[in-house]
Motif scaffolding. Structure first.
Motif, PDB file in Angstrom:
ATOM      1  N   LEU A  61       5.491   2.429  14.214  1.00 59.14           N
ATOM      2  CA  LEU A  61       3.788   2.020  14.313  1.00 59.14           C
ATOM      3  C   LEU A  61       3.233   1.118  13.341  1.00 59.14           C
ATOM      4  O   LEU A  61       2.273   0.263  14.023  1.00 59.14           O
ATOM      5  CB  LEU A  61       3.915   3.345  13.556  1.00 59.14           C
ATOM      6  CG  LEU A  61       1.852   3.476  13.363  1.00 59.14           C
ATOM      7  CD1 LEU A  61       1.265   3.578  14.431  1.00 59.14           C
ATOM      8  CD2 LEU A  61       1.033   4.606  12.761  1.00 59.14           C
ATOM      9  N   HIS A  62       3.937   0.728  12.421  1.00 51.99           N
ATOM     10  CA  HIS A  62       3.367  -0.505  11.168  1.00 51.99           C
ATOM     11  C   HIS A  62       3.881  -1.954  12.717  1.00 51.99           C
ATOM     12  O   HIS A  62       2.367  -2.824  12.544  1.00 51.99           O
ATOM     13  CB  HIS A  62       4.026  -0.690  10.136  1.00 51.99           C
ATOM     14  CG  HIS A  62       3.578   0.216   9.314  1.00 51.99           C
ATOM     15  ND1 HIS A  62       2.487   1.103   9.132  1.00 51.99           N
ATOM     16  CD2 HIS A  62       4.033   1.683   8.351  1.00 51.99           C
ATOM     17  CE1 HIS A  62       1.680   1.973   8.757  1.00 51.99           C
ATOM     18  NE2 HIS A  62       3.179   2.537   8.276  1.00 51.99           N
ATOM     19  N   ILE A  63       5.203  -2.218  12.677  1.00 52.61           N
ATOM     20  CA  ILE A  63       5.002  -3.260  13.836  1.00 52.61           C
ATOM     21  C   ILE A  63       4.636  -3.584  14.580  1.00 52.61           C
ATOM     22  O   ILE A  63       3.563  -4.189  15.308  1.00 52.61           O
ATOM     23  CB  ILE A  63       6.548  -3.344  13.876  1.00 52.61           C
ATOM     24  CG1 ILE A  63       7.498  -2.910  13.105  1.00 52.61           C
ATOM     25  CG2 ILE A  63       6.539  -4.300  14.704  1.00 52.61           C
ATOM     26  CD1 ILE A  63       9.277  -3.149  13.112  1.00 52.61           C
ATOM     27  N   CYS A  64       4.623  -2.104  15.985  1.00 55.62           N
ATOM     28  CA  CYS A  64       3.537  -1.953  16.538  1.00 55.62           C
ATOM     29  C   CYS A  64       1.420  -2.822  16.023  1.00 55.62           C
ATOM     30  O   CYS A  64       1.479  -3.628  16.575  1.00 55.62           O
ATOM     31  CB  CYS A  64       3.484  -0.911  17.328  1.00 55.62           C
ATOM     32  SG  CYS A  64       4.945  -0.436  18.728  1.00 55.62           S
ATOM     33  N   SER A 111       2.641 -13.842   5.513  1.00 55.98           N
ATOM     34  CA  SER A 111       2.020 -12.722   5.825  1.00 55.98           C
ATOM     35  C   SER A 111       3.303 -11.780   6.045  1.00 55.98           C
ATOM     36  O   SER A 111       3.678 -10.642   5.395  1.00 55.98           O
ATOM     37  CB  SER A 111       1.142 -12.706   6.716  1.00 55.98           C
ATOM     38  OG  SER A 111       0.060 -13.154   5.909  1.00 55.98           O
ATOM     39  N   THR A 112       3.613 -12.431   7.260  1.00 55.19           N
ATOM     40  CA  THR A 112       5.310 -11.615   8.320  1.00 55.19           C
ATOM     41  C   THR A 112       6.182 -11.631   6.884  1.00 55.19           C
ATOM     42  O   THR A 112       7.159 -10.122   6.981  1.00 55.19           O
ATOM     43  CB  THR A 112       6.060 -12.408   8.857  1.00 55.19           C
ATOM     44  OG1 THR A 112       4.186 -12.990   9.246  1.00 55.19           O
ATOM     45  CG2 THR A 112       6.593 -11.638   9.962  1.00 55.19           C
ATOM     46  N   ALA A 130       8.758  -7.170   3.745  1.00 55.73           N
ATOM     47  CA  ALA A 130       9.715  -6.549   2.639  1.00 55.73           C
ATOM     48  C   ALA A 130       9.068  -5.456   2.251  1.00 55.73           C
ATOM     49  O   ALA A 130       9.541  -4.140   1.824  1.00 55.73           O
ATOM     50  CB  ALA A 130       9.442  -7.453   1.290  1.00 55.73           C
ATOM     51  N   VAL A 131       7.632  -5.398   2.107  1.00 55.49           N
ATOM     52  CA  VAL A 131       6.658  -3.819   1.767  1.00 55.49           C
ATOM     53  C   VAL A 131       6.642  -2.985   2.412  1.00 55.49           C
ATOM     54  O   VAL A 131       7.391  -1.829   2.326  1.00 55.49           O
ATOM     55  CB  VAL A 131       5.044  -4.398   1.580  1.00 55.49           C
ATOM     56  CG1 VAL A 131       4.096  -2.580   1.483  1.00 55.49           C
ATOM     57  CG2 VAL A 131       4.800  -5.429   0.679  1.00 55.49           C
ATOM     58  N   THR A 132       7.210  -3.115   3.716  1.00 56.02           N
ATOM     59  CA  THR A 132       7.381  -2.212   4.768  1.00 56.02           C
ATOM     60  C   THR A 132       8.804  -0.977   5.271  1.00 56.02           C
ATOM     61  O   THR A 132       8.888  -0.808   5.209  1.00 56.02           O
ATOM     62  CB  THR A 132       7.232  -2.387   6.397  1.00 56.02           C
ATOM     63  OG1 THR A 132       5.633  -3.184   6.521  1.00 56.02           O
ATOM     64  CG2 THR A 132       7.411  -1.626   7.616  1.00 56.02           C
ATOM     65  N   TRP A 133       9.362  -2.092   4.193  1.00 52.21           N
ATOM     66  CA  TRP A 133      11.455  -1.577   4.639  1.00 52.21           C
ATOM     67  C   TRP A 133      11.685  -1.146   2.922  1.00 52.21           C
ATOM     68  O   TRP A 133      12.697  -0.108   3.356  1.00 52.21           O
ATOM     69  CB  TRP A 133      11.944  -2.846   4.788  1.00 52.21           C
ATOM     70  CG  TRP A 133      13.960  -2.866   4.627  1.00 52.21           C
ATOM     71  CD1 TRP A 133      13.817  -3.170   4.105  1.00 52.21           C
ATOM     72  CD2 TRP A 133      14.333  -1.609   5.635  1.00 52.21           C
ATOM     73  NE1 TRP A 133      15.786  -2.590   4.844  1.00 52.21           N
ATOM     74  CE2 TRP A 133      15.419  -1.598   5.604  1.00 52.21           C
ATOM     75  CE3 TRP A 133      13.992  -0.959   7.139  1.00 52.21           C
ATOM     76  CZ2 TRP A 133      15.936  -0.947   6.472  1.00 52.21           C
ATOM     77  CZ3 TRP A 133      15.081  -1.362   8.324  1.00 52.21           C
ATOM     78  CH2 TRP A 133      16.198  -0.359   7.571  1.00 52.21           C
ATOM     79  N   PHE A 134      10.784  -1.884   2.073  1.00 55.05           N
ATOM     80  CA  PHE A 134      11.481  -0.785   1.214  1.00 55.05           C
ATOM     81  C   PHE A 134      10.826  -0.024   0.240  1.00 55.05           C
ATOM     82  O   PHE A 134      11.009   0.846  -0.484  1.00 55.05           O
ATOM     83  CB  PHE A 134      11.752  -2.507  -0.153  1.00 55.05           C
ATOM     84  CG  PHE A 134      12.482  -3.346   0.517  1.00 55.05           C
ATOM     85  CD1 PHE A 134      14.053  -2.841   0.114  1.00 55.05           C
ATOM     86  CD2 PHE A 134      12.500  -4.689   0.834  1.00 55.05           C
ATOM     87  CE1 PHE A 134      15.503  -3.819   0.347  1.00 55.05           C
ATOM     88  CE2 PHE A 134      13.094  -5.614   0.704  1.00 55.05           C
ATOM     89  CZ  PHE A 134      14.477  -5.082   0.745  1.00 55.05           C
ATOM     90  N   ALA A 135       9.212   0.220   1.032  1.00 54.10           N
ATOM     91  CA  ALA A 135       8.460   1.826   0.440  1.00 54.10           C
ATOM     92  C   ALA A 135       8.930   2.524   1.588  1.00 54.10           C
ATOM     93  O   ALA A 135       8.399   2.294   2.194  1.00 54.10           O
ATOM     94  CB  ALA A 135       7.582   1.062   0.271  1.00 54.10           C
TER      95      ALA A 135
END
Length: 459
Positions: A141-144, A121-122, A127-132
């Motif tokens: 916010l998403h990391i928190c 999952s990590t 990948a999704v959070t960085w490239f989208a």
């Protein structure tokens, strides 16, 4: 029509009393576990709500929408990590508590499986959070929010649930969540501080999970040993149906917020989240806390015999239905007052959302009893998956259609429609298989039985 064997078993069930399964000690332990689990959900849902009047007046509907969108996004990774392990583990351990080897093996396989899925999952999250671009715009916010997933791996509430011993961990959970929820008054002073809301909840979840795991190992004397590849493969294969069922449920139940964020705007997400919060808290008492405490009892009853398990379910049906009906009527009635009091006049659009989703407690309460308690304990896992999968397709389709035309109102009706279909389909399938959960004669018996057990609890 019932087969001769099924009819005979039902006839035997009619003569059996549920008192053996729902005895005085069991009911007292059940009441303690309900109160304990409810405190967990109060901490998870009600405590943030208590800070809402302060927070929303600083951050506004748009940033509240971002907070809830991030939680909906991370919910998909939580789903992957859980995989269906927890429901299967509760079902297994509750029926075999005295088998120490089986309990240790299940404990090890679940923790190891969750750890592996957290690693996967990590990678996907990064990948999704960085490239989208739409996710990278709110990276921190998403990391928190994602930090809470570590706690999901470690939190063995499923073990406490299977052992019907939830008091200690629930009390610790409540204390920690209170402290971290109140911390928002210190850290959120301006609109850009909104990310601290999710960060505080994630840190609290992580701390609770570590302590709860240590307590579980000591209290239940379980030991962890890394399972073999064959054991893990079997665990993943055996629990796959429950995973895909949970995936389908999440797709239609949690995707409303996510799809609103993608197809609409942050304001619509904020209004929808405000309108559904009180319903979620109210429903958690039965669909989450009560079900989780009750599931081991039902699993144990089905472990004794099919007839005893069905007897317990039938005795429960009418009291559950009446209670959820009262909850729904209450939610519809207090919607205007609640929204204005807790969110302010800028959230008036959320009143209609709350009145629509007030129908959900009835639908979900019935579907949980028919599906989780009855179908899963009768090992109808594949049928359970098929019904939830069709419900998911209906929910996603209606969301895609309604959100673009009606916004948050469309999302609310899409959710209610999907849940109503699932409850009706589960009832129809059970009748088709000769399992009659709902009987008129059970109403009078349930009233008498409930009166007797409540008198025991209050004494």
């Amino acid at each position: 029509m019932l087969s001769k064997d099924a009819a005979a078993m039902d006839a035997v069930a009619e003569t059996e009393e549920p008192s053996a399964t729902l005895s005085k000690p069991v009911m007292k332990r059940f009441a303690i576990n309900v109160a304990s689990l409810f405190s967990v959900h109060v901490a998870n849902m009600l405590l943030p709500l208590l800070t809402v009047p302060y927070i929303v007046r600083i951050i506004g509907p748009e940033r509240l929408g971002l907070l809830n969108f991030s939680q909906a996004y991370i919910a998909y990774f939580t789903l992957i990590i859980n995989y269906g392990f927890e429901m299967a583990a509760v079902r297994t351990i509750a029926a075999n508590r005295n088998d120490k080897e089986l309990v240790n093996r299940t404990f090890s396989e679940v923790l190891a499986g969750k750890a592996l899925l957290w690693g996967l999952s990590t990678i996907i999250f990064a990948a999704v959070t960085w490239f989208a671009p739409e996710f990278r715009a709110h990276l921190w916010l998403h990391i928190c929010t994602y930090i809470s997933c570590i706690g999901i791996v470690l939190f063995p509430i499923w073990l406490y649930q299977a052992m019907e011993d939830l008091g200690r961990v629930a009390m610790f959970n409540l204390i920690v969540k209170v402290l971290f929820s109140l911390s928002v008054f210190v850290f959120i002073r301006q609109p850009d501080d909104y990310i601290y809301q999710n960060l505080s909840l994630s840190i609290a979840q992580l701390l609770i999970s570590v302590v709860a795991l240590r307590m579980a190992i000591k209290r239940f004397k379980v030991t962890f040993s890394w399972p073999s590849v064959e054991q893990l493969t079997k665990r993943f294969r055996d629990d796959s149906t429950l995973f895909f069922s949970a995936l389908m449920i999440t797709l239609y139940a949690s995707s409303s917020v996510f799809l609103l964020g993608l197809l609409s705007n942050a304001y619509n997400v904020g209004i929808f989240s405000a309108g559904t919060r009180l319903e979620s808290i109210s429903r958690s008492f039965v669909s989450l806390a009560l079900n989780q405490a009750f599931f081991p009892i039902v699993a144990s009853a089905f472990g004794q015999s099919r007839e005893q398990g069905l007897r317990v379910v039938r005795t429960t049906f009418f009291p559950l239905l009446i209670f959820m009906l009262v909850v729904s009527i209450t939610l519809w009635s207090i919607a205007p007052v609640f929204i204005t009091l807790f969110y302010g006049k800028q959230f008036q659009d959320a009143v209609q959302v709350l009145q629509i989703v007030a129908l959900l407690p009835i639908c979900i309460g019935v579907s949980n009893l028919l599906g989780m308690h009855t179908m899963l304990n009768l090992r109808m896992d594949r049928a359970f998956f098929a019904i939830t999968a069709i419900g998911s397709v209906i929910g996603l389709g209606l969301n895609a259609l309604f959100i673009q035309r009606f916004g948050y109102i469309g999302a609310a009706w899409a959710w209610v429609s999907a849940e109503a279909y699932i409850a009706i389909a589960m009832y129809g399938y059970l009748r088709y298989k000769g399992v009659q959960v709902i009987k008129r004669e059970s109403l009078q018996e349930a009233v008498a039985f409930g009166r007797e057990r409540f008198s025991i609890l209050f004494k």
